[in-house]
Design a protein around this motif. Sequence first.
Motif, mmCIF file in Angstrom:
data_model
loop_
_atom_site.group_PDB
_atom_site.id
_atom_site.type_symbol
_atom_site.label_atom_id
_atom_site.label_comp_id
_atom_site.label_asym_id
_atom_site.label_seq_id
_atom_site.Cartn_x
_atom_site.Cartn_y
_atom_site.Cartn_z
ATOM 1 N N UNK A 399 58.290 8.871 73.069
ATOM 2 C CA UNK A 399 59.685 9.240 73.345
ATOM 3 C C UNK A 399 60.258 8.524 74.566
ATOM 4 N N UNK A 400 59.423 8.294 75.566
ATOM 5 C CA UNK A 400 59.898 7.578 76.758
ATOM 6 C C UNK A 400 60.277 6.135 76.403
ATOM 7 N N UNK A 401 59.452 5.509 75.550
ATOM 8 C CA UNK A 401 59.749 4.132 75.119
ATOM 9 C C UNK A 401 61.004 4.090 74.255
ATOM 10 N N UNK A 402 61.157 5.085 73.381
ATOM 11 C CA UNK A 402 62.349 5.152 72.526
ATOM 12 C C UNK A 402 63.602 5.276 73.383
ATOM 13 N N UNK A 403 63.537 6.123 74.410
ATOM 14 C CA UNK A 403 64.678 6.308 75.320
ATOM 15 C C UNK A 403 65.003 4.998 76.033
ATOM 16 N N UNK A 404 63.967 4.327 76.538
ATOM 17 C CA UNK A 404 64.177 3.073 77.271
ATOM 18 C C UNK A 404 64.777 1.991 76.358
ATOM 19 N N UNK A 405 64.230 1.859 75.155
ATOM 20 C CA UNK A 405 64.731 0.854 74.217
ATOM 21 C C UNK A 405 66.152 1.194 73.750
ATOM 22 N N UNK A 407 68.445 2.712 75.479
ATOM 23 C CA UNK A 407 69.349 2.340 76.572
ATOM 24 C C UNK A 407 69.567 0.835 76.600
ATOM 25 N N UNK A 408 68.492 0.070 76.376
ATOM 26 C CA UNK A 408 68.610 -1.389 76.356
ATOM 27 C C UNK A 408 69.490 -1.854 75.200
#
Length: 440
Positions: A399-405, A407-408
């Motif tokens: 989920x942290x990676x999904x959030x970061x991606x 936003x990008x």
Amino acid sequence: MNITKEQIDDLNAVVKVAVSKEDYQDKVEKILKDYRKQANIPGFRKGQVPMGLIKKQYGKAVLVDEVNKLLQDNLNKYLTEEKLDVLGNPLPKQQDDFDWDKDNLDFEFELGLAPSFDVNLKTKKAVTQYKIVADKKMIKEQVERIQKQYGKLVSKTEVGKTDEITGFFTNEEEEIDHKATIEMDKIKSKKAIDTLVGKKVGDSVTLSTKGLFKEDYLLSSALGIAQDKADGLKVNVTFTIEEINEREPAALDQELFDKLFGEGKVTSEKELKDKIKEDSEKQFEQQSDQKLLNDITEKLIDETKFELPSEFLRKWIQISGENPLTEDEAKEEFEKSEKGLRYQLIEGKIIQENELQVQFDELKDFAKGFIKSQMAQYGHMDPKEEELESVAARVMSNQDEVKRLSEQLMSQKLLDLYKEKANLKVKEVSYDDFIKEAYS
């Protein structure tokens, strides 16, 4: 339960919540009955404690807890249903004479409301969009770097100005005793170069660490010490030569082209230079895009004027953190965060008005593109689709990676929108000129 709103002005309101005994009584009574079943009080058998004693001991705490839960749930529901765009969270108003023993309880909450404003992407003054080009000098240097990187080492008997030297750096006082390979063309000190040129295997020389290398980070690596210790280090070290090599540049032939880009994808020196130019400018585009995004952000903040419920926000900052702040601390914190808050509101408005969304399939494709570019950095130039799918699936489960991606990807969508609609002027520059203009 009755909830009403009193509008103070465009940016501030007070919500009044009237809670009656019927709203909370059943829930409180049930919890107290459960307490009675479990209570262990000396002098009474378990489950036989008088309800009056249970109410006296636990009643007020249970009442306060349940009413607060009711307030939170119903207030959030009210804000959603009324479509109130609030900043921060509702703040309970201080009521010094509040009486929890009354059957009907009245509460008041202050609201800070988001301002109404328009965003014009056609800013008054055009924003520079840099197009960075790889010039002949840069391409030539890159070709030479590749030839050197993939060249072969030829042993030599004495040090020349372009050689690589392996040896031991020592300084007893600074506890330096480290084997390293240094490149002569990365040494900055003319005195050190003159000292090393002509030396042979087994020779020891004394070098000053001050200004030894062209790049500061090379000193910590050469001496085997931490960067913070290397910064500003001004001592003499002994360097004992163990090996001298000349790196013979690799030939610009098909073997090298295949090694770099895959079999048959580049077949001539001209194609190599074209590929270097294309890849370099693609990397430069990321830097110029980030610069453009930053500059448009600054311009929009500067030109989009609106008021904020500043007094409310300062009060909210003062009491909402883990540790309450003083008025002066809250004021300072608000001043530091105001610019970011303004852009959050501007960005949210732009996203809403232009119906920008991140869909799952495009996020997955974005993740695969990101993974592919990372693989390329480690020499894996042509990964299979199944491999990308497998790695992307692992990334998308975090989920942290999904959030970061996400936003990008949203930043990329905003950038595409700005390139289409913002007031831009394109300026073509070399990379060196870009650095001078953009970051001077």
